[in-house]
Scaffold this motif. Structure first.
Motif, mmCIF file in Angstrom:
data_model
loop_
_atom_site.group_PDB
_atom_site.id
_atom_site.type_symbol
_atom_site.label_atom_id
_atom_site.label_comp_id
_atom_site.label_asym_id
_atom_site.label_seq_id
_atom_site.Cartn_x
_atom_site.Cartn_y
_atom_site.Cartn_z
ATOM 1 N N THR A 157 -33.502 -93.112 69.971
ATOM 2 C CA THR A 157 -33.712 -94.100 71.044
ATOM 3 C C THR A 157 -34.996 -94.921 70.856
ATOM 4 O O THR A 157 -35.614 -95.333 71.836
ATOM 5 C CB THR A 157 -33.745 -93.386 72.416
ATOM 6 N N ILE A 165 -38.439 -94.002 72.624
ATOM 7 C CA ILE A 165 -38.612 -94.097 74.081
ATOM 8 C C ILE A 165 -37.621 -93.123 74.710
ATOM 9 O O ILE A 165 -36.418 -93.173 74.414
ATOM 10 C CB ILE A 165 -38.363 -95.548 74.558
ATOM 11 N N PRO A 205 -35.055 -91.537 77.032
ATOM 12 C CA PRO A 205 -34.190 -91.901 78.163
ATOM 13 C C PRO A 205 -34.182 -90.824 79.251
ATOM 14 O O PRO A 205 -33.913 -91.112 80.408
ATOM 15 C CB PRO A 205 -32.801 -92.054 77.521
ATOM 16 N N TRP A 265 -33.938 -98.062 79.513
ATOM 17 C CA TRP A 265 -32.954 -98.521 78.529
ATOM 18 C C TRP A 265 -33.226 -99.938 78.054
ATOM 19 O O TRP A 265 -32.905 -100.290 76.926
ATOM 20 C CB TRP A 265 -31.531 -98.357 79.064
ATOM 21 N N ILE A 297 -35.710 -99.379 75.421
ATOM 22 C CA ILE A 297 -35.053 -98.852 74.208
ATOM 23 C C ILE A 297 -34.369 -99.998 73.455
ATOM 24 O O ILE A 297 -34.512 -100.139 72.232
ATOM 25 C CB ILE A 297 -34.032 -97.744 74.587
ATOM 26 N N ARG A 348 -36.923 -102.277 71.759
ATOM 27 C CA ARG A 348 -37.568 -101.621 70.612
ATOM 28 C C ARG A 348 -36.609 -101.552 69.421
ATOM 29 O O ARG A 348 -36.996 -101.854 68.299
ATOM 30 C CB ARG A 348 -38.018 -100.224 71.044
#
Lengths: 222, 149
Positions: A143, A146, A148, A179, A182, A185
């Protein structure tokens, strides 16, 4: 690190009202970095309590001690002399520290002066945010680094949900949508294809639902 | 309740920056400007040196009032020391409120080294404020017990 916050003074006053000699025990690790404990914070609370107790006509001494880590027996055992003179140990450590005191000094009362909040980090001076829930099975490699579980308010494994608006979470507009972070990124890393994979149900047996957890490292005893 | 007695002389501690308030106190002295002897000055290299504990300890040591005097905002010799002091004073005011001593017994002032007259005004203003509030609740108890007069 573990992030904590001092309890309101009113609550601390109530907790300490029946004790005569009090030892305020600070911890110089995580909770000192988030400015909830450490030498100065211990001294400030001691000063407040001394004044309040003098005004309320309560007798007794307020002692102060700070050690490197209140979650390790070696450091805690070194406090023994001061502990013996106290009726109550008021711990300015996280919940782990308070329980270490309770276990090492079974005949003494050990009360918390802090509320232990979460595992997180400082994002700007005076602000700390949650980063990890300690679920026991890390998926940060999937992810974009990061989490979740901790950063999505609903701990969704396949997000975002319909409540993500303008990069913010519907639970609280102050919270960034985990999210969205995510997605941004992975997009930056050129790995958006990772999101095509549907993540299957997580194995939560490694999380808290199985009761208090433990880690055993055989090599530690070698 | 605070008990105001006619013979009550407040004990006040003033933490003064050497670049402004302390120099202003010096000027007040050389200009023969009178100010109440209730104020006891503690010299600081900058008001930003003031620590929450200095302020709390002053109250623990039975001061009835405390103030910090730093340079005018924007003129700190160390740029932002007086702004830090302001924040700390605000924080300690909240601590004094929760303990029951009262945040109004603590104040932050800003002045320049040329303001000897203003220094004397501040000293009078704070002395009158504390005189009106009466002895610190910490000292009231002692007074009742007769430990101090």
């Amino acid at each position: 690190m573990i992030i904590a916050d001092r309890k309101p003074f009113e609550e601390i006053k109530e907790l300490t009202s029946k004790a005569k000699n009090i030892l305020i025990a600070g911890c110089d690790s995580c909770v000192a970095v988030c400015l909830a404990s450490g030498e100065k914070e211990v001294a400030v609370l001691a000063s407040e309590l001394r004044m309040q107790r003098k005004m309320d006509g309560l007798e007794g001494e307020i002692e102060e001690i700070v050690n490197v880590r209140q979650c390790e027996n070696e450091y805690v055992d070194a406090m023994r002399d001061k502990v013996e003179k106290a009726d109550l140990i008021l711990s300015m450590a996280c919940g782990v520290g308070v329980q270490t005191l309770a276990e090492r000094f079974p005949d003494k009362l050990a009360y918390p002066a802090l509320n232990t909040k979460f595992m997180g980090r400082p994002v700007e001076p005076g602000v700390w945010k949650e980063n990890c829930e300690g679920c026991g099975h890390c998926i940060l490699h999937l992810t974009g680094g990061i989490c979740p579980v901790a950063r999505c308010s609903k701990s969704m494994l396949n997000g975002p949900c319909g409540g993500s608006q303008g990069g913010k979470c519907e639970v609280d507009p102050e919270i960034d949508c985990g999210w969205q972070l995510i997605y941004d990124r992975l997009s930056r890393l050129g790995q958006l294809d990772a999101l095509v994979e549907i993540m299957l149900s997580k194995d939560w047996s490694t999380s808290w639902s199985g009761g208090p957890r433990r880690v055993i490292k055989e090599s530690a005893g070698v | 309740m605070n008990q105001i007695t006619e013979d009550f002389e407040p004990q006040i501690v003033a933490f003064c920056c050497r670049y402004c308030a302390y120099a202003a106190a010096d000027l007040a002295g050389s200009s023969r400007i009178q100010y109440p002897p209730n104020v006891k000055i503690v010299l600081l290299p900058c008001s930003g040196k003031v620590d929450e504990l200095y302020l709390l300890k002053a109250f623990e040591a039975e001061a009835d009032g405390v103030y910090v005097a730093g340079c005018l905002e924007g003129t700190c010799h160390f740029l932002t020391g007086n702004l830090r002091a302001k924040k700390r004073v605000q924080y300690v005011k909240s601590l004094l409120d929760e303990v029951g001593i009262g945040g109004e017994r603590l104040e932050m002032y800003n002045l320049s080294s040329a303001e000897g007259q203003r220094f004397a005004e501040i000293a009078r203003e704070m002395t009158e404020r504390i005189r009106a509030l009466g002895p610190s609740p910490l000292n009231q108890r002692k007074s009742k017990e007769g430990a101090i007069k």
